[in-house]
Write a protein that holds these residues in place. Sequence first.
Motif, PDB file in Angstrom:
ATOM      1  N   VAL A  40     -56.553 -87.890 -26.353  1.00  0.00           N
ATOM      2  CA  VAL A  40     -56.819 -88.876 -26.977  1.00  0.00           C
ATOM      3  C   VAL A  40     -55.375 -89.720 -26.764  1.00  0.00           C
ATOM      4  O   VAL A  40     -55.444 -90.814 -26.905  1.00  0.00           O
ATOM      5  CB  VAL A  40     -57.020 -88.481 -28.781  1.00  0.00           C
ATOM      6  CG1 VAL A  40     -56.993 -89.870 -29.385  1.00  0.00           C
ATOM      7  CG2 VAL A  40     -58.440 -87.878 -28.873  1.00  0.00           C
ATOM      8  N   ALA A  41     -54.254 -89.099 -27.309  1.00  0.00           N
ATOM      9  CA  ALA A  41     -52.910 -89.910 -27.431  1.00  0.00           C
ATOM     10  C   ALA A  41     -51.898 -88.509 -26.661  1.00  0.00           C
ATOM     11  O   ALA A  41     -51.786 -87.618 -27.358  1.00  0.00           O
ATOM     12  CB  ALA A  41     -52.518 -90.107 -28.536  1.00  0.00           C
ATOM     13  N   VAL A  42     -51.135 -89.122 -25.522  1.00  0.00           N
ATOM     14  CA  VAL A  42     -49.919 -88.211 -25.203  1.00  0.00           C
ATOM     15  C   VAL A  42     -49.125 -89.297 -25.119  1.00  0.00           C
ATOM     16  O   VAL A  42     -48.951 -90.263 -24.495  1.00  0.00           O
ATOM     17  CB  VAL A  42     -50.375 -87.856 -23.872  1.00  0.00           C
ATOM     18  CG1 VAL A  42     -49.153 -86.914 -23.318  1.00  0.00           C
ATOM     19  CG2 VAL A  42     -51.592 -87.014 -23.895  1.00  0.00           C
ATOM     20  N   GLU A  43     -47.694 -88.907 -25.987  1.00  0.00           N
ATOM     21  CA  GLU A  43     -46.445 -89.654 -25.633  1.00  0.00           C
ATOM     22  C   GLU A  43     -45.366 -88.733 -25.903  1.00  0.00           C
ATOM     23  O   GLU A  43     -45.381 -87.712 -26.349  1.00  0.00           O
ATOM     24  CB  GLU A  43     -46.593 -90.770 -27.220  1.00  0.00           C
ATOM     25  CG  GLU A  43     -46.740 -89.996 -28.440  1.00  0.00           C
ATOM     26  CD  GLU A  43     -46.845 -90.690 -29.508  1.00  0.00           C
ATOM     27  OE1 GLU A  43     -46.886 -90.515 -30.795  1.00  0.00           O
ATOM     28  OE2 GLU A  43     -47.016 -92.046 -29.209  1.00  0.00           O
ATOM     29  N   PRO A  44     -44.217 -89.438 -25.311  1.00  0.00           N
ATOM     30  CA  PRO A  44     -42.924 -88.584 -25.170  1.00  0.00           C
ATOM     31  C   PRO A  44     -42.461 -88.080 -27.006  1.00  0.00           C
ATOM     32  O   PRO A  44     -42.737 -88.974 -27.699  1.00  0.00           O
ATOM     33  CB  PRO A  44     -41.980 -89.527 -24.860  1.00  0.00           C
ATOM     34  CG  PRO A  44     -42.741 -90.281 -23.871  1.00  0.00           C
ATOM     35  CD  PRO A  44     -43.950 -90.387 -24.866  1.00  0.00           C
ATOM     36  N   ALA A  45     -42.207 -87.001 -27.040  1.00  0.00           N
ATOM     37  CA  ALA A  45     -41.547 -86.420 -28.296  1.00  0.00           C
ATOM     38  C   ALA A  45     -40.036 -86.976 -28.451  1.00  0.00           C
ATOM     39  O   ALA A  45     -39.165 -86.103 -27.988  1.00  0.00           O
ATOM     40  CB  ALA A  45     -41.715 -85.043 -28.453  1.00  0.00           C
ATOM     41  N   VAL A  46     -39.894 -88.218 -29.152  1.00  0.00           N
ATOM     42  CA  VAL A  46     -38.543 -88.849 -29.199  1.00  0.00           C
ATOM     43  C   VAL A  46     -38.029 -88.262 -30.238  1.00  0.00           C
ATOM     44  O   VAL A  46     -38.558 -88.539 -31.492  1.00  0.00           O
ATOM     45  CB  VAL A  46     -38.850 -90.325 -29.162  1.00  0.00           C
ATOM     46  CG1 VAL A  46     -37.380 -91.008 -29.361  1.00  0.00           C
ATOM     47  CG2 VAL A  46     -39.476 -90.943 -28.207  1.00  0.00           C
ATOM     48  N   PRO A  47     -36.690 -87.679 -30.108  1.00  0.00           N
ATOM     49  CA  PRO A  47     -36.021 -87.006 -31.230  1.00  0.00           C
ATOM     50  C   PRO A  47     -35.664 -88.258 -32.423  1.00  0.00           C
ATOM     51  O   PRO A  47     -35.022 -89.147 -31.778  1.00  0.00           O
ATOM     52  CB  PRO A  47     -34.924 -86.345 -30.806  1.00  0.00           C
ATOM     53  CG  PRO A  47     -35.503 -86.071 -29.367  1.00  0.00           C
ATOM     54  CD  PRO A  47     -36.205 -87.374 -29.028  1.00  0.00           C
ATOM     55  N   ARG A  48     -35.346 -87.953 -33.522  1.00  0.00           N
ATOM     56  CA  ARG A  48     -34.841 -89.041 -34.428  1.00  0.00           C
ATOM     57  C   ARG A  48     -33.452 -88.613 -34.599  1.00  0.00           C
ATOM     58  O   ARG A  48     -33.106 -87.863 -35.146  1.00  0.00           O
ATOM     59  CB  ARG A  48     -35.556 -89.097 -35.736  1.00  0.00           C
ATOM     60  CG  ARG A  48     -35.048 -90.076 -36.710  1.00  0.00           C
ATOM     61  CD  ARG A  48     -35.794 -89.900 -38.251  1.00  0.00           C
ATOM     62  NE  ARG A  48     -35.476 -88.650 -38.723  1.00  0.00           N
ATOM     63  CZ  ARG A  48     -36.385 -87.927 -39.090  1.00  0.00           C
ATOM     64  NH1 ARG A  48     -37.694 -88.116 -38.535  1.00  0.00           N
ATOM     65  NH2 ARG A  48     -36.272 -86.837 -39.808  1.00  0.00           N
ATOM     66  N   GLN A  49     -32.769 -89.606 -34.236  1.00  0.00           N
ATOM     67  CA  GLN A  49     -31.110 -89.307 -34.416  1.00  0.00           C
ATOM     68  C   GLN A  49     -30.658 -89.903 -35.874  1.00  0.00           C
ATOM     69  O   GLN A  49     -31.179 -90.552 -36.552  1.00  0.00           O
ATOM     70  CB  GLN A  49     -30.361 -90.238 -33.243  1.00  0.00           C
ATOM     71  CG  GLN A  49     -30.945 -90.078 -31.878  1.00  0.00           C
ATOM     72  CD  GLN A  49     -30.587 -88.598 -31.506  1.00  0.00           C
ATOM     73  OE1 GLN A  49     -29.794 -87.992 -31.949  1.00  0.00           O
ATOM     74  NE2 GLN A  49     -31.395 -87.969 -30.715  1.00  0.00           N
ATOM     75  N   GLY A  50     -29.413 -89.145 -35.966  1.00  0.00           N
ATOM     76  CA  GLY A  50     -28.775 -89.677 -36.997  1.00  0.00           C
ATOM     77  C   GLY A  50     -28.694 -88.506 -38.161  1.00  0.00           C
ATOM     78  O   GLY A  50     -29.697 -87.737 -38.235  1.00  0.00           O
TER      79      GLY A  50
END
Length: 395
Positions: A40-50
């Motif tokens: 249904v949806a495939v997207e990069p797992a972007v880490p949250r910085q900070g």
Amino acid sequence: MSAFRYRAARADGRLVQGYLDAASGADAAAVLSRRGLFPVAVEPAVPRQGWSPGRPSPRALATVLESLASLLDVGVPLQKALQVTERVAAGALREALARVAARVREGHSLGAALEAESGLFSPVTVGLVRAGERGGGLAAALAQAAAQLERQDETVARVRAALAYPAILAVVGALSIVLMVLVVVPRFVALLGDTGAALPPATRLLLGMSTLARSHGALLLGGLAGAGVVAATFFGRHRSAWRSWALELPVAGRIRHGLATARVCRTLAALLGSGIPMLSALEVARDAAGDDAVAARLARARERVAEGWTLSAALESGAAVTASAVQLVAIGENAGRLPDLLSRAAVLEERLADQRIRTIVSVLEPALILCFAVLVAFVAAALLQGLYSLRPGGS
């Protein structure tokens, strides 16, 4: 390989979600299709910085990684090792380990499971774990990642310890001056002001400063706060420019560059020693630099390495690391011992930065003491001159 977050439908219509490793989004969708799922949806797992509230300390993360390494080293399966390690963690870290264990049970690699934890585990840690999984040395990779975190924590602790006393001295001295100007001096105002005697210049200056601080202190603080906001906005808009400029400062810039160089060299040593390709290692080292200006220089160095330059030449061309580190990198390339020489460069830069910080602190402490002593002496002298002026024949 990168981590991708997905949502997919099962044959019975239920939606499932999770993470998986794939070279691209299309490859991730193909993997899901082979599993009998409908993406249904495939997207990069972007880490949250900070930083975020409740974020575990590097020491706590190192303890968890060391526990996993020890258990895997004696033959405990990964799933069981995660369950046991979860018991020694606390708070947000325990919850994160529970989610990591769940992802591993679903078939994800440990590296992908760690990367999906919204930046909780650094790119260096994830890179080392991925290298260990590919090379079959996961326990050694986890131990190396734990050692990295411990060294990082020790470096930060040394810097904080060196700056703690000057900071306390500055705060206490400033509060003492404020107390004298706002409390002690006003007690003399009635005594000195009602006599009508001509006061010495130093006394008049002190009384004027005290009156200004008491009458317009809130306005002055508001002005300083406004100036701070304007300065923060200006520097925020020109962040890359002023950070690059700050890196060229004679003393503070050298310390900052040295610490960033130590982080970069240690990261490259760990990743290259684990079999990570050079370009991938440089990509992770850029994230581990901890300095935007150095990260930008590393990005340019990576482009040159991709064009065929040697690592030492690429790093030297843009001053991505210090000159002494470049020399050690060149020696390591010629001798075929690049990871070892990178580790030595990291140790050397940390020691030099520590020495420079201690030198600054050794000069800063007496300078602060002298500064506050001069201010206190001025206040005392001004008050005494004012009292002496009230005596018969006083001037």
